[in-house]
Scaffold this motif. Structure first.
Motif, PDB file in Angstrom:
ATOM      1  N   PHE A 335       4.333  -3.232   2.761  1.00 38.32           N
ATOM      2  CA  PHE A 335       4.721  -4.006   1.577  1.00 38.32           C
ATOM      3  C   PHE A 335       4.713  -5.512   1.859  1.00 38.32           C
ATOM      4  CE2 PHE A 335       6.915   0.025   0.219  1.00 38.32           C
ATOM      5  CZ  PHE A 335       6.109   0.236  -0.895  1.00 38.32           C
ATOM      6  N   VAL A 339       1.912  -6.559  -1.042  1.00 38.98           N
ATOM      7  CA  VAL A 339       2.487  -7.102  -2.279  1.00 38.98           C
ATOM      8  C   VAL A 339       2.081  -8.561  -2.519  1.00 38.98           C
ATOM      9  CG1 VAL A 339       4.629  -7.646  -3.501  1.00 38.98           C
ATOM     10  CG2 VAL A 339       4.400  -5.458  -2.306  1.00 38.98           C
ATOM     11  N   ILE A 374      -1.852  -2.445  -3.759  1.00 37.42           N
ATOM     12  CA  ILE A 374      -0.559  -1.892  -3.325  1.00 37.42           C
ATOM     13  C   ILE A 374      -0.630  -0.372  -3.248  1.00 37.42           C
ATOM     14  CG2 ILE A 374       1.901  -1.722  -3.864  1.00 37.42           C
ATOM     15  CD1 ILE A 374       1.622  -4.405  -5.366  1.00 37.42           C
ATOM     16  N   ALA A 457      10.259  -2.257  -0.992  1.00 34.07           N
ATOM     17  CA  ALA A 457       9.325  -3.183  -1.644  1.00 34.07           C
ATOM     18  C   ALA A 457      10.018  -4.338  -2.352  1.00 34.07           C
ATOM     19  CB  ALA A 457       8.465  -2.416  -2.646  1.00 34.07           C
TER      20      ALA A 457
END
Length: 542
Positions: A335, A339, A374, A457
């Protein structure tokens, strides 16, 4: 013992850092050479080249998806148990199997080139597919060596070979494309694929040299006095195939999306009135989008590669607590990288595509399709975890459900004129979302733990939102100011680079402030970069 060695392994973080650096360089080079290839081949030519490359990629996956993973898994397990002789013998047996498989698949690719090309609406790509056939043999040998060293926990030779392969690929692809384009689009596209074979050959030569130079090593003191159960060659082959076959079927089903996109997407676009040339052009746009998102995906793939042998060895030692810690760490790193890449590419889609001259159509796909980064990243880590804990057959079944979702989505949305090629990205998103959910429940159930993906996340998402706002504001203002003193392209290019720098710094600072970074995470960064960080900031990282 004819071969000895020091089985010192790199930590997961160090291995990840090495492969990340190499993966980034490789994808950055591929990102840059596509515009030059486009100038040589034209928009239609890039579509023809991309169609051939998709077919090659699928055959490559069928050949190299299973056995190299099995090598990595088995070698790491055998080393963890102190069975060094069988670790070496496993590699040699697997290398021979891959050599035979590579020869067979290369020949089949040549024999069936016409029906494959016609079935996927890619008849113009026949010459390019034929030019790629020898690469299958070369990459099968190459993947055996990479799997072996990954199993030993040494990611350096894989990283170096990847960089050398891509450099040779870039140079020779452009040279041969320029040489052959004068004979026609099909010939030019075929010339552009020759560099792939040359790159694979360079990488194979390097890996063989590295192996010969490092195959003599020292085993731990007292090894010869240990009572270790040895495996017969038959047992080794059986264990290899037990991992390789379901893995190949799994990735074969999962990546059959390459063929489904090629056949279904093109045929559905043609069904609402597009010509084959127009479909090829749009396919080239999708290829450019895929090349672009593969840059951050390469970083996550590096983490997936390093996590598999690590989890396999811990499972062999029955250390479930360490396995859980490793899994949580892997998702957190996933993440932390995926992200911000998704947010950054979405918010700067237009300027980034303009910078690398990919065309405005790619920008449209990037805005909507960045979320796929993602989803792909999480699924990549989940797949490695399931492989590491021995749930290969389940991964195969789940891949089938994912592909069904993809087919339905593609069929419905690609034929809508206002959506067209964007429907292929929607299909990818649906496919990976299905896989993510199924994998998530399985990992939690099998390991009897609750991996809370949203909580892992949340901090990267918060930092990425701030980063995206900063990047957009900085780009808009600098682009406006610079437009008064330079031409449009230079102003936009400088503004993009400045906004990226601000984005990286703001993301890092927000993560530090909200406690989203640990000292273990800093091991990914080179020491020279860490030295540049003020001590007041470093002191906040626990």
């Amino acid at each position: 013992m004819s071969e000895q060695g020091d089985f010192k392994t790199q930590s997961t973080t160090k291995g990840f850092a090495i492969l990340t650096a190499a993966g980034f360089m490789v994808k950055f080079l591929s990102l840059l050479y596509v515009p030059f290839l486009g100038k040589i081949l034209g928009e239609n030519g890039i579509g023809v080249y991309a169609s051939a490359y998709n077919i090659f990629t699928y055959v490559y996956i069928l050949t190299n998806a299973g056995i190299p993973v099995a090598i990595s898994k088995m070698v790491s397990e055998l080393i963890a148990l102190g069975n060094y002789k069988d670790a070496i013998r496993t590699f040699k047996v697997a290398r021979f199997l891959l050599l035979i498989l590579g020869m067979v698949m290369s020949i089949l690719m040549l024999i069936f080139v016409t029906p494959i090309a016609n079935a996927t609406e890619s008849s113009t790509s026949k010459l390019a597919i034929m030019a790629l056939a020898p690469t299958i043999l070369l990459t099968s040998v190459l993947s055996a060596y990479r799997g072996y060293f990954q199993g030993r926990g040494n990611m350096t030779p894989t990283a170096v070979s990847q960089v050398l392969e891509q450099i040779a690929n870039t140079i020779f692809s452009l040279v041969f494309a320029a040489c052959f384009i004068k004979y026609g689009v099909a010939q030019g596209a075929a010339g552009g694929t020759i560099g792939t074979s040359v790159g694979a050959l360079v990488a194979v030569i390097y890996m063989i040299h590295y192996y010969e130079k490092n195959k003599v090593f020292r085993v731990p003191k007292g090894y010869n006095q240990l009572s270790i159960k040895r495996f017969t060659t038959k047992r080794i082959i059986k264990k290899l195939l037990n991992v390789a076959i379901p893995m190949t079927i799994c990735l074969g089903i999962q990546q059959s999306g390459l063929f489904i996109d090629l056949w279904l997407v093109k045929s559905r676009m043609i069904s609402f009135g597009m010509t084959k040339v127009q479909a090829d052009v749009l396919w080239g746009v999708l290829f450019k989008y895929t090349t672009l998102i593969n840059v951050p995906i390469a970083i996550i793939s590096s983490l997936a590669i390093t996590i598999l042998p690590s989890i396999s060895s811990l499972m062999a030692l029955k250390d479930k607590k360490a396995v859980r810690n490793k899994i949580n760490y892997a998702f957190r790193l996933c993440f932390l990288v995926a992200v911000p890449c998704a947010f950054g590419l979405a918010v700067l889609a237009g300027p980034v595509v303009y910078l690398i001259q990919y065309g405005s159509g790619v920008g449209r796909l990037l805005i909507y399709g960045s979320v796929v980064i993602i989803l792909m990243a999480v699924v990549s880590i989940q797949t490695s975890i399931l492989q590491g804990i021995g749930k290969v057959y389940l991964v195969t079944v789940y891949a089938f459900f994912g592909i069904i979702g993809k087919i339905i989505t593609n069929y419905i949305f690609v034929a809508i004129p206002s959506i067209n090629i964007l429907g292929a990205i929607m299909g990818n998103a649906v496919s990976f979302a299905i896989l993510l959910m199924l994998n998530y429940f399985t990992i939690n159930k099998v390991l009897k733990i609750k991996i809370k993906l949203p909580s892992l996340a949340i901090k990267p998402v918060i930092a990425s939102v701030v980063m995206a706002i900063v990047a957009k504001i900085i780009y808009s203002n600098f682009n406006l100011l610079l437009s008064f003193v330079s031409n449009e392209y230079i102003a936009s290019a400088i503004a993009v680079l400045i906004s990226m720098c601000f984005a990286i710094v703001s993301y890092f600072l927000i993560l530090v402030l909200i406690g989203g970074l640990t000292k273990e995470d800093l091991e990914i960064f080179p020491r020279k970069i860490i030295k540049l960080i003020p001590k007041s900031i470093l002191s906040r990282i626990k």
